[in-house]
Design an enzyme around this catalytic site. Sequence first.
Site, PDB file in Angstrom:
ATOM      1  N   SER A  55      38.001  66.507  98.183  1.00 59.02           N
ATOM      2  CA  SER A  55      38.943  66.039  99.192  1.00 59.02           C
ATOM      3  C   SER A  55      40.037  65.274  98.464  1.00 59.02           C
ATOM      4  O   SER A  55      39.777  64.653  97.430  1.00 59.02           O
ATOM      5  CB  SER A  55      38.236  65.098 100.167  1.00 59.02           C
ATOM      6  OG  SER A  55      38.840  65.221 101.444  1.00 59.02           O
ATOM      7  N   GLU A  62      58.240  62.245 101.207  1.00 57.69           N
ATOM      8  CA  GLU A  62      58.466  62.844 102.531  1.00 57.69           C
ATOM      9  C   GLU A  62      57.164  62.938 103.340  1.00 57.69           C
ATOM     10  O   GLU A  62      57.030  63.805 104.196  1.00 57.69           O
ATOM     11  CB  GLU A  62      59.097  64.239 102.333  1.00 57.69           C
ATOM     12  CG  GLU A  62      60.368  64.228 101.470  1.00 57.69           C
ATOM     13  CD  GLU A  62      60.102  64.154  99.969  1.00 57.69           C
ATOM     14  OE1 GLU A  62      61.053  64.023  99.197  1.00 57.69           O
ATOM     15  OE2 GLU A  62      58.896  64.206  99.583  1.00 57.69           O
ATOM     16  N   SER A  63      56.147  62.128 103.056  1.00 58.32           N
ATOM     17  CA  SER A  63      54.865  62.007 103.731  1.00 58.32           C
ATOM     18  C   SER A  63      53.671  62.461 102.891  1.00 58.32           C
ATOM     19  O   SER A  63      53.398  61.830 101.872  1.00 58.32           O
ATOM     20  CB  SER A  63      54.873  62.678 105.098  1.00 58.32           C
ATOM     21  OG  SER A  63      53.662  62.309 105.769  1.00 58.32           O
ATOM     22  N   HIS A  68      40.696  69.541 102.064  1.00 53.98           N
ATOM     23  CA  HIS A  68      39.239  69.400 101.944  1.00 53.98           C
ATOM     24  C   HIS A  68      38.696  70.797 101.699  1.00 53.98           C
ATOM     25  O   HIS A  68      39.113  71.752 102.358  1.00 53.98           O
ATOM     26  CB  HIS A  68      38.601  68.781 103.190  1.00 53.98           C
ATOM     27  CG  HIS A  68      37.183  68.421 102.929  1.00 53.98           C
ATOM     28  ND1 HIS A  68      36.804  67.198 102.410  1.00 53.98           N
ATOM     29  CD2 HIS A  68      36.043  69.150 103.044  1.00 53.98           C
ATOM     30  CE1 HIS A  68      35.480  67.183 102.238  1.00 53.98           C
ATOM     31  NE2 HIS A  68      35.006  68.364 102.623  1.00 53.98           N
ATOM     32  N   GLN A 172      65.258  59.992  79.570  1.00 54.66           N
ATOM     33  CA  GLN A 172      63.990  59.643  80.230  1.00 54.66           C
ATOM     34  C   GLN A 172      64.260  58.995  81.587  1.00 54.66           C
ATOM     35  O   GLN A 172      65.399  58.645  81.887  1.00 54.66           O
ATOM     36  CB  GLN A 172      63.231  58.644  79.335  1.00 54.66           C
ATOM     37  CG  GLN A 172      64.055  57.451  78.943  1.00 54.66           C
ATOM     38  CD  GLN A 172      63.743  56.907  77.556  1.00 54.66           C
ATOM     39  OE1 GLN A 172      62.697  57.199  76.973  1.00 54.66           O
ATOM     40  NE2 GLN A 172      64.673  56.171  76.991  1.00 54.66           N
ATOM     41  N   HIS A 203      55.858  41.449  71.339  1.00 51.67           N
ATOM     42  CA  HIS A 203      57.102  41.112  70.624  1.00 51.67           C
ATOM     43  C   HIS A 203      56.881  40.071  69.528  1.00 51.67           C
ATOM     44  O   HIS A 203      57.524  40.127  68.479  1.00 51.67           O
ATOM     45  CB  HIS A 203      58.169  40.694  71.637  1.00 51.67           C
ATOM     46  CG  HIS A 203      58.595  41.829  72.519  1.00 51.67           C
ATOM     47  ND1 HIS A 203      58.570  41.772  73.891  1.00 51.67           N
ATOM     48  CD2 HIS A 203      58.995  43.079  72.196  1.00 51.67           C
ATOM     49  CE1 HIS A 203      58.968  42.942  74.387  1.00 51.67           C
ATOM     50  NE2 HIS A 203      59.227  43.757  73.372  1.00 51.67           N
ATOM     51  N   ASP A 227      64.452  47.057  75.389  1.00 56.01           N
ATOM     52  CA  ASP A 227      64.231  45.934  76.316  1.00 56.01           C
ATOM     53  C   ASP A 227      64.725  44.618  75.711  1.00 56.01           C
ATOM     54  O   ASP A 227      64.947  43.639  76.407  1.00 56.01           O
ATOM     55  CB  ASP A 227      62.748  45.824  76.677  1.00 56.01           C
ATOM     56  CG  ASP A 227      61.863  45.797  75.451  1.00 56.01           C
ATOM     57  OD1 ASP A 227      61.153  46.799  75.202  1.00 56.01           O
ATOM     58  OD2 ASP A 227      61.938  44.812  74.696  1.00 56.01           O
ATOM     59  N   GLU A 247      69.254  51.780  69.433  1.00 56.39           N
ATOM     60  CA  GLU A 247      68.546  52.213  70.635  1.00 56.39           C
ATOM     61  C   GLU A 247      69.248  53.451  71.163  1.00 56.39           C
ATOM     62  O   GLU A 247      70.481  53.483  71.282  1.00 56.39           O
ATOM     63  CB  GLU A 247      68.554  51.108  71.689  1.00 56.39           C
ATOM     64  CG  GLU A 247      68.210  51.507  73.093  1.00 56.39           C
ATOM     65  CD  GLU A 247      66.851  52.158  73.263  1.00 56.39           C
ATOM     66  OE1 GLU A 247      66.800  53.265  73.823  1.00 56.39           O
ATOM     67  OE2 GLU A 247      65.852  51.549  72.823  1.00 56.39           O
ATOM     68  N   ASP A 278      70.760  57.709  68.029  1.00 58.42           N
ATOM     69  CA  ASP A 278      69.420  58.187  67.687  1.00 58.42           C
ATOM     70  C   ASP A 278      68.992  57.516  66.391  1.00 58.42           C
ATOM     71  O   ASP A 278      69.669  57.642  65.365  1.00 58.42           O
ATOM     72  CB  ASP A 278      69.428  59.713  67.520  1.00 58.42           C
ATOM     73  CG  ASP A 278      68.042  60.268  67.254  1.00 58.42           C
ATOM     74  OD1 ASP A 278      67.844  61.480  67.421  1.00 58.42           O
ATOM     75  OD2 ASP A 278      67.152  59.471  66.865  1.00 58.42           O
ATOM     76  N   SER A 298      59.157  51.846  69.167  1.00 63.29           N
ATOM     77  CA  SER A 298      59.480  53.052  69.955  1.00 63.29           C
ATOM     78  C   SER A 298      58.487  53.269  71.075  1.00 63.29           C
ATOM     79  O   SER A 298      57.455  52.609  71.146  1.00 63.29           O
ATOM     80  CB  SER A 298      59.421  54.263  69.034  1.00 63.29           C
ATOM     81  OG  SER A 298      58.053  54.596  68.847  1.00 63.29           O
ATOM     82  N   ASP A 300      55.875  56.123  73.053  1.00 62.23           N
ATOM     83  CA  ASP A 300      54.856  57.017  72.495  1.00 62.23           C
ATOM     84  C   ASP A 300      55.526  58.262  71.916  1.00 62.23           C
ATOM     85  O   ASP A 300      56.694  58.527  72.197  1.00 62.23           O
ATOM     86  CB  ASP A 300      53.873  57.427  73.611  1.00 62.23           C
ATOM     87  CG  ASP A 300      53.163  56.207  74.189  1.00 62.23           C
ATOM     88  OD1 ASP A 300      52.703  56.266  75.337  1.00 62.23           O
ATOM     89  OD2 ASP A 300      53.097  55.177  73.481  1.00 62.23           O
ATOM     90  N   PRO A 304      62.407  61.550  73.314  1.00 60.54           N
ATOM     91  CA  PRO A 304      63.317  61.185  72.221  1.00 60.54           C
ATOM     92  C   PRO A 304      62.587  60.552  71.041  1.00 60.54           C
ATOM     93  O   PRO A 304      63.087  60.557  69.919  1.00 60.54           O
ATOM     94  CB  PRO A 304      64.259  60.177  72.873  1.00 60.54           C
ATOM     95  CG  PRO A 304      63.491  59.604  74.025  1.00 60.54           C
ATOM     96  CD  PRO A 304      62.666  60.756  74.541  1.00 60.54           C
TER      97      PRO A 304
HETATM   98  N1  SAM Z   1      56.838  48.395  73.562  1.00 59.84           N
HETATM   99  C1  SAM Z   1      57.051  49.680  73.999  1.00 59.84           C
HETATM  100  C2  SAM Z   1      55.898  50.569  73.638  1.00 59.84           C
HETATM  101  O1  SAM Z   1      55.133  50.201  72.773  1.00 59.84           O
HETATM  102  O2  SAM Z   1      55.729  51.595  74.276  1.00 59.84           O
HETATM  103  C3  SAM Z   1      58.335  50.227  73.473  1.00 59.84           C
HETATM  104  C4  SAM Z   1      59.424  49.512  74.024  1.00 59.84           C
HETATM  105  S1  SAM Z   1      61.029  50.043  73.726  1.00 59.84           S
HETATM  106  C5  SAM Z   1      61.538  50.048  75.354  1.00 59.84           C
HETATM  107  C6  SAM Z   1      61.049  51.718  73.237  1.00 59.84           C
HETATM  108  C7  SAM Z   1      62.452  52.225  73.074  1.00 59.84           C
HETATM  109  O3  SAM Z   1      62.537  53.274  72.101  1.00 59.84           O
HETATM  110  C8  SAM Z   1      63.020  52.840  74.374  1.00 59.84           C
HETATM  111  O4  SAM Z   1      64.056  52.034  74.849  1.00 59.84           O
HETATM  112  C9  SAM Z   1      63.517  54.223  73.953  1.00 59.84           C
HETATM  113  O5  SAM Z   1      64.716  54.596  74.582  1.00 59.84           O
HETATM  114  C10 SAM Z   1      63.693  54.008  72.439  1.00 59.84           C
HETATM  115  N2  SAM Z   1      63.730  55.246  71.670  1.00 59.84           N
HETATM  116  C11 SAM Z   1      62.946  56.338  71.825  1.00 59.84           C
HETATM  117  N3  SAM Z   1      63.303  57.283  70.931  1.00 59.84           N
HETATM  118  C12 SAM Z   1      64.317  56.767  70.192  1.00 59.84           C
HETATM  119  C13 SAM Z   1      65.110  57.246  69.105  1.00 59.84           C
HETATM  120  N4  SAM Z   1      64.914  58.482  68.606  1.00 59.84           N
HETATM  121  N5  SAM Z   1      66.055  56.437  68.588  1.00 59.84           N
HETATM  122  C14 SAM Z   1      66.257  55.183  69.084  1.00 59.84           C
HETATM  123  N6  SAM Z   1      65.544  54.666  70.135  1.00 59.84           N
HETATM  124  C15 SAM Z   1      64.601  55.450  70.662  1.00 59.84           C
END
Ligand code: SAM
Length: 425
Positions: A55, A62-63, A68, A172, A203, A227, A247, A278, A298, A300, A304
Amino acid sequence: MASLGRHIIVEYYNCSPELLNDVVHIEKSMENAAEEAGATIINSTFHHFSPYGVSGVVVIQESHLAIHTWPEYGYASVDLFTCGDTVNPWVSYQMLKDSFQAGHGSAVELKRGEMALLKRKNFDVKAMRDEKSSEDGDPIRTRDVWFTERDDKIALSLKHDGKLYDVQSDYQRVEVYNTQAYGNMLTLDGMVMTTEKDEYVYHEMITHVPLLTHPDPKRVLIIGGGDGGTAREVLKHENLEEVVMVEIDDKVIEASKMHLPTIAQSLDHPKLNLIIDDGIKYVNDAADGSFDLVIVDSTDPVGPAEGLFTVDFYKEVHRILSADGLMITQSESPRFNSKVFKEIYQTYRGIFGQDNVHCYLAHIPTYPTGMWSFSYSSKGSANPMNLKPTEEVDAFVKANRLRYYNADLHKAAFALPNFVKEMIG
Ligand code: SAM
């Protein structure tokens, strides 16, 4: 709009009993059927009954779609309920019929909430929201929603009062939620990046560990970190000459400045050279030996950030590090992404040398499993245990009112549990 909603009551017969008992297949089918029909999925929950039968419901903007199943009869009953005119539930009907390999299906559509029979009430949410609850004086919550980050086996849910920011950038989906337990929270593509209530752990550990062990750091490069939390902590080290932050996504910076001011507070710092680009390209173009510390903050290894988890990228980082340079990366969770975690340390050791790569851990409640890791790769003499004199570290911790990092914890963070030691050898 003659009615508030459309409700299609569906019966599927002669379906595959195996498929009607496969909760993963059913959940995926229902989610695909919703999206194909043009709906926006908010959340879904499915239950696998014992000994068989499933289930579940997919809540959409939109709801909802609900199901089931009776695998033992090859029968499934489905409700497709939509509001507004943007979704065509009949698309879902056909997709599910195919997905469950139904011999045949029947369906009837009902109009729900005929407008002719309805009269609008005097219902003002905003007025309710401004009303203070008598008990504790907290504002009355007029929205109670769960945000859930999950993969196929693990999920983390946080209650929130609504979304403060939601933009699909070139790279993203950038969202900020007002969570009840952790304050404002930044997510990228549905994954928790940082929250106001626990960000200091990540941090402080990704910055002070290298900066209080490097012999004489002058130039720091931050890759990612949109961030602003990593830059904020790095800039607390007044002996630095320059901090460069690259960034890729300016929407992350915009969202953080707007809704995470305590984290983003140093993004306009005079010593910060903030570049929207990049990070891979920036590192490739940077001169040999031009940085004492490179911090890869970065996301995961998806989207990017995928290229930030490659041998070529790390070799380039090694090239641009000075003789005693350090590379620090967030190296995922040993528990949550074990495969990536192991690969990361093998790769680093291939580039920096077996004894020059160290792992340290920290507890981050809003990250999957709460156990997160950082890598410490040294090109030269820098060593994680060569910490500055304790009184100097204590003074720095006190002056900057650090909330997680201290000299004892620094050393403890490198004391790894046996299962982690076994994973990285
Ligand atoms: N603390 C977080 C974590 O461990 O998942 C990461 C925080 S920080 C927001 C990650 C940043 O990496 C994002 O803002 C993303 O846009 C940036 N990012 C990803 N790929 C990138 C690239 N190739 N060059 C520069 N920044 C990149």
